[in-house]
Design a protein around this motif. Structure first.
Motif, PDB file in Angstrom:
ATOM      1  N   VAL A   4     -15.530  33.800 -36.537  1.00 13.01           N
ATOM      2  CA  VAL A   4     -14.389  33.879 -36.877  1.00 13.01           C
ATOM      3  C   VAL A   4     -14.014  35.171 -35.368  1.00 13.01           C
ATOM      4  CG1 VAL A   4     -13.396  35.294 -38.627  1.00 13.01           C
ATOM      5  CG2 VAL A   4     -14.541  33.601 -39.200  1.00 13.01           C
ATOM      6  N   ALA A   5     -12.549  35.463 -35.851  1.00  9.27           N
ATOM      7  CA  ALA A   5     -12.192  36.378 -34.428  1.00  9.27           C
ATOM      8  C   ALA A   5     -10.854  37.166 -35.722  1.00  9.27           C
ATOM      9  CB  ALA A   5     -11.322  35.868 -33.031  1.00  9.27           C
ATOM     10  N   TRP A  26     -12.258  28.432 -32.441  1.00 12.86           N
ATOM     11  CA  TRP A  26     -13.011  30.551 -33.215  1.00 12.86           C
ATOM     12  C   TRP A  26     -11.440  29.732 -33.968  1.00 12.86           C
ATOM     13  CZ3 TRP A  26     -15.298  34.699 -32.338  1.00 12.86           C
ATOM     14  CH2 TRP A  26     -16.456  34.735 -31.492  1.00 12.86           C
ATOM     15  N   ASP A  27     -12.038  30.221 -36.008  1.00 10.43           N
ATOM     16  CA  ASP A  27     -11.179  30.757 -36.326  1.00 10.43           C
ATOM     17  C   ASP A  27     -10.363  32.079 -36.448  1.00 10.43           C
ATOM     18  OD1 ASP A  27     -11.867  28.457 -37.391  1.00 10.43           O
ATOM     19  OD2 ASP A  27     -12.846  29.091 -39.036  1.00 10.43           O
ATOM     20  N   VAL A  28      -9.329  32.314 -36.499  1.00  9.59           N
ATOM     21  CA  VAL A  28      -8.374  33.706 -36.176  1.00  9.59           C
ATOM     22  C   VAL A  28      -7.558  33.985 -36.948  1.00  9.59           C
ATOM     23  CG1 VAL A  28      -7.300  34.944 -34.639  1.00  9.59           C
ATOM     24  CG2 VAL A  28      -8.408  32.761 -33.446  1.00  9.59           C
ATOM     25  N   ARG A  29      -7.745  34.766 -37.718  1.00  9.39           N
ATOM     26  CA  ARG A  29      -7.381  36.315 -38.575  1.00  9.39           C
ATOM     27  C   ARG A  29      -6.753  36.825 -37.972  1.00  9.39           C
ATOM     28  NH1 ARG A  29     -12.525  37.041 -41.944  1.00  9.39           N
ATOM     29  NH2 ARG A  29     -13.148  35.171 -42.373  1.00  9.39           N
ATOM     30  N   LEU A  66      -5.810  29.169 -38.079  1.00  3.55           N
ATOM     31  CA  LEU A  66      -5.088  30.262 -38.039  1.00  3.55           C
ATOM     32  C   LEU A  66      -4.721  30.830 -39.238  1.00  3.55           C
ATOM     33  CD1 LEU A  66      -3.971  32.041 -36.577  1.00  3.55           C
ATOM     34  CD2 LEU A  66      -1.843  30.973 -35.983  1.00  3.55           C
ATOM     35  N   SER A  67      -4.919  32.147 -39.454  1.00  5.87           N
ATOM     36  CA  SER A  67      -4.225  32.286 -41.137  1.00  5.87           C
ATOM     37  C   SER A  67      -3.788  33.867 -40.890  1.00  5.87           C
ATOM     38  CB  SER A  67      -5.298  32.526 -42.197  1.00  5.87           C
ATOM     39  OG  SER A  67      -6.768  33.414 -41.440  1.00  5.87           O
ATOM     40  N   LEU A  68      -2.557  34.729 -41.403  1.00  4.37           N
ATOM     41  CA  LEU A  68      -2.497  35.666 -41.366  1.00  4.37           C
ATOM     42  C   LEU A  68      -2.364  36.684 -42.283  1.00  4.37           C
ATOM     43  CD1 LEU A  68      -0.259  33.859 -39.154  1.00  4.37           C
ATOM     44  CD2 LEU A  68       0.956  35.599 -39.854  1.00  4.37           C
TER      45      LEU A  68
END
Length: 491
Positions: A4-5, A26-29, A66-68
């Motif tokens: 996670v980044a 990578w999962d990105v927040r 991707l999540s915001l």
């Protein structure tokens, strides 16, 4: 489970970081209070999806999630890499770092995209100064590999090694700068050129377009593959760097440049430069210019890959690790199930494979099938060492059918069936897929040759045995539809 980044600040640079991590699995927040953040990041990501995968000749890992987030603590909690890309104000950065460290894991790396501040300035007043370091990228982050990794004695060796491993793991190059300085290294060069360019425009020597042409048609493309010192070493000829220094060193004392004297940023100078820039590039939107830039960068770096040089060598090294993960390595003894057509190619369609119709150009189908044939040869033992010993396969006949199309950025895979592998004859049938859609087939008949006599000859017993194993395993597949066909006149 995906790493996670967390990206704090989703502008041009933050969005580029998000794309680089996301497309490398990578999962990105993303945390950014801008109500337009989702749209802006989506547009950057669309460009990255179109261009970055084409730099690799093997597939990138499956795209992460991707999540915001509207809550900073939620975004950074559990992330192993946190990238700060907020505006260049030290008070804002200190406030952001305090909020990050109040919520993030103790083992996380916090990188700053700052182009000017020193890491010691960023670390002032931090709860854990050793967690914070400069990780300065270059735009577009998802394509350009350089990261200026600037550290202080507060950053422990293990943390620096952790940061380097992450940067290298997403296909980038960490330039570790151990002695901090304002604007790091690369931006100091850029500022020197920028200062001189401002004077050249102000004094009416050259327009913005003429200055850009001087760079992109001359030393810029030269620097792209050799840098500064290596370029000058070559300029010294057989006598080398000493000769160059002796010949051009005295020029440093001549009043050629005005690097220590900056023109006043008057309204008149700003209007002059802005007007010339509008005349030069205003006919195209920013998105159009970005796509042109990406096309050029991909084409240049892919050309450098063919030479295994500069940024191309870095991409080849990254591909080497991806190739094993994608199941595109190994031989008949290690690849497992032989009863189905073998995966011999899995990659994205790069930008430079597109033609005037906007889809994969005709010659690239042959290129892709040729790569698939080469991979099949490796599987049966006709690898680089075998070829160096004097044996190889030459293609005698090829037939390609185009059944559907592929566009730049599409992921294609080729699976190969052995029709005949006996004696000097090798008959292969390739099927190319875009997802589950069959888009082309390639039928290839090859002969094994002695590279000294250039005449057909039987292969080694080991290759004969490997082909026999595959032929036996695939015997139930039947003769492929479309094999043995010729071009038929329309009815």
């Amino acid at each position: 489970m995906a790493q996670v980044a967390a990206i704090v600040g989703g502008g041009v640079i933050g969005g580029g970081w998000a794309a680089r991590f996301l497309l490398n699995g990578w999962d990105v927040r993303v945390f950014d209070p801008d109500p337009e953040a989702e749209r802006k990041i989506g547009e950057v990501l669309a460009n990255a999806r179109r261009s970055l995968p084409g730099l690799s000749d093997v597939p990138l890992p499956s795209e992460g999630r991707l999540s915001l987030h509207s809550d900073l603590s939620e975004a950074v909690r559990g992330a192993s890499w946190i990238q700060e890309s907020v505006p260049e104000r030290l008070d804002i950065k200190h406030k952001v770092f305090a909020s990050i460290q109040a919520a993030c894991d103790a083992g996380a790396v916090i990188g700053s995209s700052t182009s000017g501040f020193k890491p010691s300035e960023l670390q002032e007043g931090a709860a854990d100064p050793g967690q914070i370091m400069v990780a300065h990228p270059f735009n577009p982050v998802y394509l350009l590999p350089l990261i200026e990794l600037v550290t202080t004695p507060a950053n422990e060796a293990a943390r620096i090694a952790q940061a380097k491993a992450v940067i290298q793991g997403v296909g980038m190059y960490p330039l570790h700068i151990r002695k901090e300085i304002d604007a790091h290294v690369a931006d100091r060069f850029l500022e020197a050129v920028w200062r001189e360019a401002l004077w050249l425009v102000k004094d009416g020597i050259a327009t913005t377009e003429e200055i850009d042409n001087a760079i992109r048609y001359g030393f810029g493309i030269r620097w792209a593959q050799m840098g500064l010192f290596e370029t000058y070493r070559v300029a010294g000829g057989e006598a080398g760097m000493k000769h160059f220094m002796a010949q051009f060193g005295p020029a440093l004392k001549w009043p050629w440049t005005r690097l220590m004297d900056v023109p006043d940023f008057t309204d008149e100078l700003v209007d002059l430069i802005a007007g010339q820039s509008d005349e030069q590039s205003g006919a195209r939107s920013i998105r159009e210019l970005e796509r042109i830039r990406d096309n050029n960068l991909v084409s240049m770096m892919r050309a450098l890959k063919a030479q295994d040089w500069g940024a191309g060598a870095l991409l080849n090294a990254h591909d080497s690790g991806l190739r094993q993960e994608a199941g595109l390595s190994g031989t008949v003894d290690t690849i497992g199930d032989l009863s189905q057509p073998l995966l011999t190619l899995d990659r994205a369609v790069p930008l430079d494979w597109s033609d005037y119709n906007g889809h994969m150009t005709e010659s690239r189908y042959l290129d892709a099938f040729a790569q698939s044939t080469d991979r099949f040869m490796e599987i049966i033992g006709c690898d680089a060492d075998y070829i160096a010993s004097g044996g190889s396969y030459f293609t005698a006949e090829t037939h390609i059918r185009h059944l559907d199309e592929a566009l730049a950025g599409d992921r294609i895979a080729v699976r190969t069936q052995l029709i005949l592998g006996q004696g000097k004859k090798l008959h292969l049938f390739h099927r190319m897929y875009r997802g589950d859609t069959l888009i082309a087939t390639g039928e290839h008949f090859l002969l094994h040759v002695d590279l000294k006599t250039r005449r057909p000859t039987p292969p080694s017993d080991k290759i004969e045995a490997a082909m026999a194993r595959i032929a036996k395993a695939q015997s139930a597949l039947g003769y492929p539809e479309g094999a043995g066909a010729a071009i038929r006149a329309p009815q």
